[in-house]
Design an enzyme around this catalytic site. Structure first.
Site, PDB file in Angstrom:
ATOM      1  CB  THR A  71      -1.030   0.104   1.243  1.00  0.00           C
ATOM      2  OG1 THR A  71      -0.018  -0.080   2.440  1.00  0.00           O
ATOM      3  CG2 THR A  71      -1.752  -1.079   1.308  1.00  0.00           C
ATOM      4  CG  HIS A 102       2.841  23.608  -0.718  1.00  0.00           C
ATOM      5  ND1 HIS A 102       1.611  23.716  -0.552  1.00  0.00           N
ATOM      6  CD2 HIS A 102       3.399  24.240  -1.587  1.00  0.00           C
ATOM      7  CE1 HIS A 102       1.152  24.759  -1.437  1.00  0.00           C
ATOM      8  NE2 HIS A 102       2.255  24.994  -1.890  1.00  0.00           N
ATOM      9  CG  HIS A 137       5.153  26.175   1.403  1.00  0.00           C
ATOM     10  ND1 HIS A 137       3.675  26.147   1.808  1.00  0.00           N
ATOM     11  CD2 HIS A 137       5.277  27.028   0.345  1.00  0.00           C
ATOM     12  CE1 HIS A 137       2.991  26.473   1.135  1.00  0.00           C
ATOM     13  NE2 HIS A 137       3.663  27.106   0.035  1.00  0.00           N
TER      14      HIS A 137
HETATM   15  C1  RB5 Z   1       2.605  -6.861   2.837  1.00  0.00           C
HETATM   16  O1  RB5 Z   1       1.583  -8.044   2.859  1.00  0.00           O
HETATM   17  C2  RB5 Z   1       2.016  -5.626   3.224  1.00  0.00           C
HETATM   18  O2  RB5 Z   1       1.270  -5.923   4.400  1.00  0.00           O
HETATM   19  C3  RB5 Z   1       2.737  -4.628   2.896  1.00  0.00           C
HETATM   20  O3  RB5 Z   1       3.588  -4.647   1.734  1.00  0.00           O
HETATM   21  C4  RB5 Z   1       2.361  -3.164   2.999  1.00  0.00           C
HETATM   22  O4  RB5 Z   1       1.082  -3.154   2.257  1.00  0.00           O
HETATM   23  C5  RB5 Z   1       2.155  -2.715   4.432  1.00  0.00           C
HETATM   24  O5  RB5 Z   1       1.701  -1.469   4.534  1.00  0.00           O
END
Ligand code: RB5
Length: 148
Positions: A71, A102, A137
């Site tokens: 993520t 900024h 900033h």
């Molecule tokens: C791994 O599965 C996943 O949790 C990691 O890559 C990440 O997304 C965590 O924030």
């Protein structure tokens, strides 16, 4: 090659392919890429890799850093625990420009399970192609740094 063109990259297992694409992309632009991420796809722990990349930036070994995980969130959180690091996770180029302009971000985080390669490279280009605007900033960034 100047010291300001040196950039550290890392990721966990979820972003190895995208990390390689980012490395190739920015190396072609003349950046000296210091890729300290895992080479093998075995499951690993993003806090280790976020911290190591952040330490390279905080120590002045690298001017900027890019980290990636599934993520982008976990590795960003780990990077931001290192004093002197301002890392933002971005899924769009506008945000990537703004965290430089900024917030004077010195690290960018991307989620390999969130954006595709083309979008990720646009985000990287926006981040690397933008300078801190300073001025009003700078006062705010200084206030962040006071919390380190
Ligand atoms: C791994 O599965 C996943 O949790 C990691 O890559 C990440 O997304 C965590 O924030």
């Amino acid at each position: 090659m100047t010291a300001s063109k040196r950039i550290v990259l890392s990721s966990d297992h979820a972003a190895i392919e995208l990390r390689q694409a980012v490395a190739d992309h920015i190396a072609a632009q003349g950046w000296e890429v210091v890729d300290i991420g895992p080479k093998m796809p075995e499951s690993t722990h993003y806090p280790i890799h976020g911290k190591a990349a952040a330490q390279a930036v905080a120590a002045g070994d690298c001017h900027l850093g890019i980290v990636l995980c599934g993520t982008g969130q976990g590795i960003m959180m780990a990077a931001n625990k290192v004093p002197g690091i301002r890392c933002g996770v971005c899924s769009d180029a506008f945000s990537a420009r703004m965290i430089r302009a900024h917030n004077n971000a010195n690290m960018l985080s991307i989620g390999a399970r969130v954006v595709g390669e083309g979008q990720a490279l646009d985000i990287v280009d926006a981040f690397l192609g933008t300078e801190f605007e300073s001025g009003r900033h700078a006062t705010r960034v200084d206030m962040i740094e006071e919390n380190d």
